[in-house]
Design a protein around this motif. Structure first.
Motif, short mmCIF file in Angstrom:
data_model
loop_
_atom_site.label_atom_id
_atom_site.label_comp_id
_atom_site.label_asym_id
_atom_site.label_seq_id
_atom_site.Cartn_x
_atom_site.Cartn_y
_atom_site.Cartn_z
N HIS A 35 0.87 -1.18 0.00
CA HIS A 35 0.00 0.00 0.00
C HIS A 35 0.91 1.23 0.00
O HIS A 35 1.72 1.41 0.91
CB HIS A 35 -0.91 0.02 1.22
CG HIS A 35 -1.95 -1.06 1.21
ND1 HIS A 35 -3.14 -0.93 0.52
CD2 HIS A 35 -1.97 -2.29 1.77
CE1 HIS A 35 -3.87 -2.03 0.68
NE2 HIS A 35 -3.17 -2.88 1.42
N ALA A 36 0.77 2.04 -1.03
CA ALA A 36 1.62 3.22 -1.14
C ALA A 36 0.97 4.40 -0.42
O ALA A 36 -0.25 4.54 -0.44
CB ALA A 36 1.85 3.56 -2.60
N PRO A 37 1.78 5.29 0.17
CA PRO A 37 3.24 5.17 0.24
C PRO A 37 3.68 4.13 1.27
O PRO A 37 3.08 4.01 2.32
CB PRO A 37 3.67 6.58 0.65
CG PRO A 37 2.50 7.11 1.41
CD PRO A 37 1.28 6.54 0.77
N PHE A 153 10.66 1.22 -2.10
CA PHE A 153 9.70 2.16 -1.53
C PHE A 153 8.85 2.76 -2.65
O PHE A 153 9.37 3.21 -3.66
CB PHE A 153 10.43 3.28 -0.79
CG PHE A 153 9.53 4.39 -0.33
CD1 PHE A 153 8.62 4.18 0.69
CD2 PHE A 153 9.60 5.64 -0.93
CE1 PHE A 153 7.78 5.20 1.11
CE2 PHE A 153 8.76 6.67 -0.51
CZ PHE A 153 7.85 6.45 0.51
N ALA A 154 7.53 2.71 -2.46
CA ALA A 154 6.61 3.28 -3.43
C ALA A 154 6.04 4.58 -2.85
O ALA A 154 5.25 4.54 -1.90
CB ALA A 154 5.48 2.31 -3.75
N PRO A 155 6.46 5.74 -3.37
CA PRO A 155 6.01 7.01 -2.80
C PRO A 155 4.69 7.52 -3.38
O PRO A 155 4.28 8.64 -3.08
CB PRO A 155 7.15 7.96 -3.18
CG PRO A 155 7.64 7.41 -4.48
CD PRO A 155 7.47 5.91 -4.41
N THR A 156 4.03 6.70 -4.21
CA THR A 156 2.81 7.14 -4.89
C THR A 156 1.79 7.66 -3.88
O THR A 156 1.48 6.98 -2.90
CB THR A 156 2.19 5.98 -5.68
OG1 THR A 156 3.18 5.45 -6.56
CG2 THR A 156 1.00 6.47 -6.49
N ALA A 157 1.26 8.84 -4.13
CA ALA A 157 0.27 9.44 -3.24
C ALA A 157 -1.08 8.76 -3.41
O ALA A 157 -1.37 8.14 -4.43
CB ALA A 157 0.15 10.94 -3.54
N GLY A 158 -1.92 8.89 -2.39
CA GLY A 158 -3.25 8.29 -2.43
C GLY A 158 -4.11 8.88 -3.53
O GLY A 158 -3.96 10.03 -3.93
#
Length: 226
Positions: A35-37, A153-158
């Motif tokens: 689940h990002a981030p 690490f996945a920094p993708t925003a919600g």
């Protein structure tokens, strides 16, 4: 009729030989849902070393782990690290071949074992009095085990929606305990799903935190002793 039978037997032998030497696999196993981030850890596993007629001990390996730098950032934090099935690097039993990530999206990793293969061929070992600081590869390895664990690490925003990203391994080199190259092998890619935390959940969480803080400040909840 004899000619047809010979052709059939030849094809059978070739097929059996191919199956015997094509059983080694390098696979990627995602430890948990992402689940990002957030972080995700990928196990690089090998299997088929002692089945299908291979019957080998792994003495060295190296490969490139490829990921999409637009989706992930490399993370060098536990539980990421090298496996100990070729020896423990901290005890001087193996040498790490890992290189710093210079080009985003490519992580070169590998291990060279300094341990002897087995009791039948060892030179510096005493089979009757095994040294726990210098085990044999046959004591550490089975048909399958984890070579290394890679952290991303996945920094993708919600709110961005589910992102499908492919992870894969390339430029793989495997050798047995005596320096002989092991091939061929399979190394299928791994499809990983990056699921952003919905923005609505994040907002609800922030609102709930603020509500609880306000009630505590008014003395409506007992203050914790900790």
């Amino acid at each position: 009729m004899k000619k047809i039978l010979r052709i059939f037997l030849f094809c059978f032998v070739i097929s059996a030989t191919t199956q015997a030497f094509a059983t080694i696999s390098i696979t990627l196993d995602q430890q948990s849902k992402l689940h990002a981030p957030g972080n995700v850890f990928i196990d690089i596993k090998i299997s088929g070393l002692q089945s299908g007629g291979v019957n080998a001990l792994l003495g060295a390996w190296e490969l490139d782990f490829l990921y999409d730098p637009n989706v992930f950032q490399f993370v060098a934090a536990p539980p990421a690290g090298l496996g100990t099935f070729l020896g423990d690097e901290s005890l001087g039993q193996a040498i790490s071949l890992a290189q710093p990530v210079i080009t985003p999206g490519i992580f070169h990793v590998g291990v060279l074992s300094l341990l002897e293969a087995d009791a039948a061929t060892c030179v510096f070992c005493d089979p009757l009095n095994p040294d726990p600081l210098n085990p044999l590869l046959e004591d550490l390895q089975g048909d399958s085990f984890t070579l290394a664990t890679v952290g991303l690490f996945a920094p993708t925003a919600g709110g961005a929606g589910i992102i499908n990203s492919m992870l894969r391994t390339e430029n793989i080199i495997l050798s047995d305990a005596f320096g002989n190259v092991l091939s061929p092998f399979a190394h299928p890619p791994k499809l990983t799903n990056v699921v952003p935390i919905p923005a609505t959940i994040a907002l609800v969480g922030i609102g709930l935190f603020g509500w609880l803080t306000a009630r505590r400040s008014r003395g409506l909840f007992p203050v914790s002793a900790y």
